[in-house]
Design a protein around this motif. Structure first.
Motif, PDB file in Angstrom:
ATOM      1  N   GLN A   7       0.874  -1.237  -0.017  1.00 30.77           N
ATOM      2  CA  GLN A   7       0.043   0.248  -0.131  1.00 30.77           C
ATOM      3  C   GLN A   7       0.989   1.226  -0.019  1.00 30.77           C
ATOM      4  O   GLN A   7       0.607   2.291  -0.620  1.00 30.77           O
ATOM      5  CB  GLN A   7      -0.879  -0.106   1.270  1.00 30.77           C
ATOM      6  CG  GLN A   7      -1.991  -1.133   1.180  1.00 30.77           C
ATOM      7  CD  GLN A   7      -2.928  -1.024   2.451  1.00 30.77           C
ATOM      8  OE1 GLN A   7      -2.626  -0.501   3.382  1.00 30.77           O
ATOM      9  NE2 GLN A   7      -3.856  -2.043   2.323  1.00 30.77           N
ATOM     10  N   GLY A   8       2.076   1.232   0.725  1.00 32.62           N
ATOM     11  CA  GLY A   8       2.984   2.229   0.667  1.00 32.62           C
ATOM     12  C   GLY A   8       3.441   2.838  -0.734  1.00 32.62           C
ATOM     13  O   GLY A   8       3.674   3.813  -1.094  1.00 32.62           O
ATOM     14  N   LEU A   9       3.887   1.594  -1.436  1.00 33.01           N
ATOM     15  CA  LEU A   9       4.341   1.775  -2.880  1.00 33.01           C
ATOM     16  C   LEU A   9       3.295   2.073  -3.692  1.00 33.01           C
ATOM     17  O   LEU A   9       3.438   3.090  -4.595  1.00 33.01           O
ATOM     18  CB  LEU A   9       4.658   0.343  -3.206  1.00 33.01           C
ATOM     19  CG  LEU A   9       5.497   0.121  -4.639  1.00 33.01           C
ATOM     20  CD1 LEU A   9       6.965   0.673  -4.218  1.00 33.01           C
ATOM     21  CD2 LEU A   9       5.876  -1.437  -4.805  1.00 33.01           C
ATOM     22  N   LEU A  10       2.097   1.854  -3.361  1.00 39.82           N
ATOM     23  CA  LEU A  10       0.656   2.336  -4.247  1.00 39.82           C
ATOM     24  C   LEU A  10       0.649   3.775  -4.016  1.00 39.82           C
ATOM     25  O   LEU A  10       0.319   4.411  -5.090  1.00 39.82           O
ATOM     26  CB  LEU A  10      -0.361   1.654  -3.824  1.00 39.82           C
ATOM     27  CG  LEU A  10      -1.686   1.556  -4.821  1.00 39.82           C
ATOM     28  CD1 LEU A  10      -1.177   0.847  -6.140  1.00 39.82           C
ATOM     29  CD2 LEU A  10      -2.572   0.810  -4.061  1.00 39.82           C
ATOM     30  N   LYS A  11       0.780   4.382  -2.953  1.00 36.14           N
ATOM     31  CA  LYS A  11       0.755   5.484  -2.458  1.00 36.14           C
ATOM     32  C   LYS A  11       1.750   6.511  -3.219  1.00 36.14           C
ATOM     33  O   LYS A  11       1.659   7.631  -3.422  1.00 36.14           O
ATOM     34  CB  LYS A  11       0.683   5.757  -0.931  1.00 36.14           C
ATOM     35  CG  LYS A  11      -0.740   5.404  -0.541  1.00 36.14           C
ATOM     36  CD  LYS A  11      -0.689   5.694   1.233  1.00 36.14           C
ATOM     37  CE  LYS A  11      -1.972   5.222   1.792  1.00 36.14           C
ATOM     38  NZ  LYS A  11      -1.976   5.273   3.191  1.00 36.14           N
ATOM     39  N   GLN A  12       3.023   5.878  -2.998  1.00 36.80           N
ATOM     40  CA  GLN A  12       4.067   6.751  -3.664  1.00 36.80           C
ATOM     41  C   GLN A  12       4.083   6.718  -5.126  1.00 36.80           C
ATOM     42  O   GLN A  12       4.417   7.593  -5.648  1.00 36.80           O
ATOM     43  CB  GLN A  12       5.615   5.858  -3.478  1.00 36.80           C
ATOM     44  CG  GLN A  12       5.925   5.859  -2.019  1.00 36.80           C
ATOM     45  CD  GLN A  12       6.869   4.871  -1.659  1.00 36.80           C
ATOM     46  OE1 GLN A  12       7.660   4.614  -2.664  1.00 36.80           O
ATOM     47  NE2 GLN A  12       7.264   4.679  -0.492  1.00 36.80           N
ATOM     48  N   ARG A  13       3.495   5.766  -5.822  1.00 37.89           N
ATOM     49  CA  ARG A  13       3.583   5.825  -7.174  1.00 37.89           C
ATOM     50  C   ARG A  13       2.045   5.286  -7.862  1.00 37.89           C
ATOM     51  O   ARG A  13       1.919   4.047  -8.335  1.00 37.89           O
ATOM     52  CB  ARG A  13       4.687   4.723  -7.975  1.00 37.89           C
ATOM     53  CG  ARG A  13       5.881   5.308  -7.696  1.00 37.89           C
ATOM     54  CD  ARG A  13       6.981   4.318  -8.457  1.00 37.89           C
ATOM     55  NE  ARG A  13       7.506   3.341  -7.557  1.00 37.89           N
ATOM     56  CZ  ARG A  13       8.166   2.169  -7.896  1.00 37.89           C
ATOM     57  NH1 ARG A  13       8.433   1.967  -9.265  1.00 37.89           N
ATOM     58  NH2 ARG A  13       8.524   1.489  -6.993  1.00 37.89           N
ATOM     59  N   PRO A  14       1.099   6.034  -7.562  1.00 39.03           N
ATOM     60  CA  PRO A  14      -0.159   5.608  -7.790  1.00 39.03           C
ATOM     61  C   PRO A  14      -0.555   5.289  -9.337  1.00 39.03           C
ATOM     62  O   PRO A  14      -1.438   4.810  -9.607  1.00 39.03           O
ATOM     63  CB  PRO A  14      -1.151   6.713  -7.386  1.00 39.03           C
ATOM     64  CG  PRO A  14      -0.286   8.066  -7.465  1.00 39.03           C
ATOM     65  CD  PRO A  14       1.108   7.324  -6.940  1.00 39.03           C
ATOM     66  N   GLY A  15       0.257   6.130 -10.285  1.00 37.03           N
ATOM     67  CA  GLY A  15       0.007   5.964 -11.731  1.00 37.03           C
ATOM     68  C   GLY A  15       0.583   4.952 -12.443  1.00 37.03           C
ATOM     69  O   GLY A  15       0.910   4.814 -13.554  1.00 37.03           O
ATOM     70  N   SER A  16       1.629   4.030 -11.577  1.00 39.00           N
ATOM     71  CA  SER A  16       2.499   3.114 -12.108  1.00 39.00           C
ATOM     72  C   SER A  16       1.760   1.765 -12.396  1.00 39.00           C
ATOM     73  O   SER A  16       1.138   1.166 -11.468  1.00 39.00           O
ATOM     74  CB  SER A  16       3.669   2.771 -11.142  1.00 39.00           C
ATOM     75  OG  SER A  16       4.295   1.636 -11.385  1.00 39.00           O
ATOM     76  N   GLU A  17       1.970   1.348 -13.625  1.00 43.97           N
ATOM     77  CA  GLU A  17       1.242   0.090 -14.099  1.00 43.97           C
ATOM     78  C   GLU A  17       2.011  -1.197 -13.281  1.00 43.97           C
ATOM     79  O   GLU A  17       1.352  -2.113 -12.810  1.00 43.97           O
ATOM     80  CB  GLU A  17       1.479  -0.088 -15.675  1.00 43.97           C
ATOM     81  CG  GLU A  17       0.654  -1.036 -16.257  1.00 43.97           C
ATOM     82  CD  GLU A  17       0.894  -1.097 -17.820  1.00 43.97           C
ATOM     83  OE1 GLU A  17      -0.078  -1.888 -18.453  1.00 43.97           O
ATOM     84  OE2 GLU A  17       1.629  -0.385 -18.248  1.00 43.97           O
TER      85      GLU A  17
END
Length: 509
Positions: free
Chosen positions: A154-164
């Motif tokens: 979830q931390g990774l998702l918040k850092q890079r929300p637009g990353s495929e």
């Protein structure tokens, strides 16, 4: 040197250089074809191509090593894969694929310290990749720390929300936890915002196909191939099309010789004619097994978990896991598949005992004196193969909890209550205390839907296990003195100690 000799020497040098250039070109084509087959999970076809190769440079050797490691990892032989990945990484310290492959292989083997070391290397080599983070989250999940794994992703998702790549990694993690519904939703939401996300479409296709929605899975895969084509990503287009060739048709998969495209076969034939026998030697056991368990084709496989007892000769599991089964087999955490026969079905408890056709070494069994009665409040872990029929995981997982009550439902004295999460597939697996003693046999969880219908609310963390003193004499166990259970281990230490002793149990009816 005479003029004619000098001229012949120069001609020979020129021919040798030309031959080397052709060979390098041939190898590049073959390596690409092998890579396509590996990514498409067509491992036999990849092996057929690799057998035609003779490395022409150190880079060729590294590429062949990485591909070989990926194949071994893909066919659930991580111990073999580790050697190839580590050797490739030692030859090319800048190889991200070698470092990541080594991390994945060590993860499968339960060697988490080594896995983390290679994750760090991979992160340094490619900070933009989300795959190393996925490996760290999988380690947390496997060692009974799902909240840590979720926080990682979830931390990774918040850092890079637009990353495929991050969206795909997070979806894969959710699927690993058993939450396939949310795993699909993550990809659907990303696709809605990014209609051209080909890799997300491809991952959606994988999830749907593997969960039984084959028609939708194939549609998504075709959509991904079209997007790759439109975007000029020829390699991923070829990978997706290679996958579709063997999954989007009723006919059986082609043999390796038939599967290699004509141009690749021509290159291979020319290469063999000019260089002689290939120097890439593939082990005789390299080809992947036709099926996971030695059962007739087309049967519906069911099962659960179990653990090895009686000096490596027998398996303890639940009665409901094997009752009514026609044939039986187990798969260990180290990858062995062994047939078994039903030896004992309890008439009073949900316990069964299988006997292995080929006994394992005594060191692979839970020691006869490593059993103890559970004490209320004692920390425990459930180890087994939750949701294995969906996830296809080749290694067991842990869930943490504690003994919350000495008796089970309606004060049943044959079972006890624990807070460690139990999923379908955990049935029959061991409940360990943190000293490494088996204190129970996982049997199931409360029927929350029925409880809600009857009582109007849903209780949490209510799961049950059978007391180990209910095991039959043929299991050959003895209870340890609870006063001398010894110090507690860390969950990673416990996992590594028990990895080869906990099995997946399978049958069909």
């Amino acid at each position: 040197m005479k003029y004619w000799a000098i001229r012949v020497f120069c001609v020979l040098c020129a021919c040798t250089a030309l031959a080397g250039a052709v060979s390098a070109q041939d190898n590049a084509a073959l390596l690409r074809q092998a890579s396509v087959f590996v990514e498409a999970e067509r491992y036999k076809d990849a092996v057929a191509v690799l057998k035609t190769l003779e490395p022409q440079s150190p880079d060729d050797e590294v590429s062949i090593g990485v591909l070989t490691g990926k194949i071994y990892l893909g066919i659930d032989r991580p111990a073999k894969a580790v050697g190839y990945f580590e050797d490739a990484q030692s030859q090319a310290s800048e190889s991200f694929e070698a470092a990541l492959g080594a991390a994945r292989a060590h993860l499968q083997l339960g060697q988490f310290k080594q896995a983390r070391g290679f994750v760090q290397t991979a992160q340094a080599l490619n900070p933009d990749s989300s795959e190393p983070d996925f490996v760290l989250a999988a380690i947390a999940l496997r060692t009974g720390n799902p909240s840590q794994g979720s926080s990682q992703m979830q931390g990774l998702l918040k850092q890079r929300p637009g990353s495929e790549g991050v969206a795909i990694a997070y979806s894969k993690y959710l699927a690993l936890t058993g939450d396939s519904v949310e795993a699909k939703r993550v990809l659907e939401r990303f696709s809605e915002r990014n209609p051209g996300a080909a890799a997300v479409r491809e991952q959606q296709g994988d999830l749907e196909f593997k969960s039984g929605n084959q028609t939708l899975g194939l549609q998504l895969k075709r959509k991904a191939a079209a997007l790759y084509e439109k975007q000029g990503d020829v390699f991923r287009r070829d990978v997706t099309q290679a996958w579709l060739e063997v999954n989007d048709r009723p006919a059986p998969q082609a043999t390796p010789a038939e599967a290699i495209p004509p141009e690749a076969k021509a290159v291979a034939q020319q290469s063999r004619a000019s260089k002689g026998p290939a120097s890439v030697v593939v082990d005789k056991d390299f080809a992947p097994p036709v099926k996971r368990f030695p059962f007739p084709a087309g049967v519906m496989i069911t099962g659960g978990s179990g653990f090895i007892v009686d000096g490596g000769r027998k398996i303890v599991t639940n009665r409901h896991v094997v009752e009514g089964g026609k044939e039986f087999a187990v798969r260990t955490g180290l990858g062995e598949i062994i047939k078994a026969r039903l030896l004992f079905l309890s008439t009073t408890d949900d316990i069964a005992v299988l006997e292995l056709e080929q006994p394992l070494p005594a060191s692979r069994a839970i020691p006869a004196n490593a059993y103890a009665k559970p004490g209320v409040g004692r920390n425990v872990v459930v180890m087994g193969y939750p949701l294995w029929s969906v996830l296809g995981e080749g290694s067991p997982s842990l869930t943490n909890g504690m003994v919350s009550k000495r008796t089970g439902l309606q004060d049943d004295k044959g079972t006890f209550q624990l807070t460690a999460k139990v999923n379908k597939g955990n049935s029959g697996g061991p409940v360990f205390d943190l000293s490494g003693h088996v204190v129970g046999i996982t049997v199931g969880k409360l029927d929350t839907k029925k409880f809600q219908d009857d009582q109007g609310f849903i209780p949490e963390d209510v799961n049950f296990a059978i007391h180990v003193d209910r095991l039959p004499p043929i299991a050959n166990i003895q209870l340890a003195n609870n006063a001398a259970l010894g110090p507690e281990l860390g969950t990673e230490e416990l996992y590594q100690a028990m990895l080869g002793k906990v099995v997946m149990v399978a049958t069909y009816k």
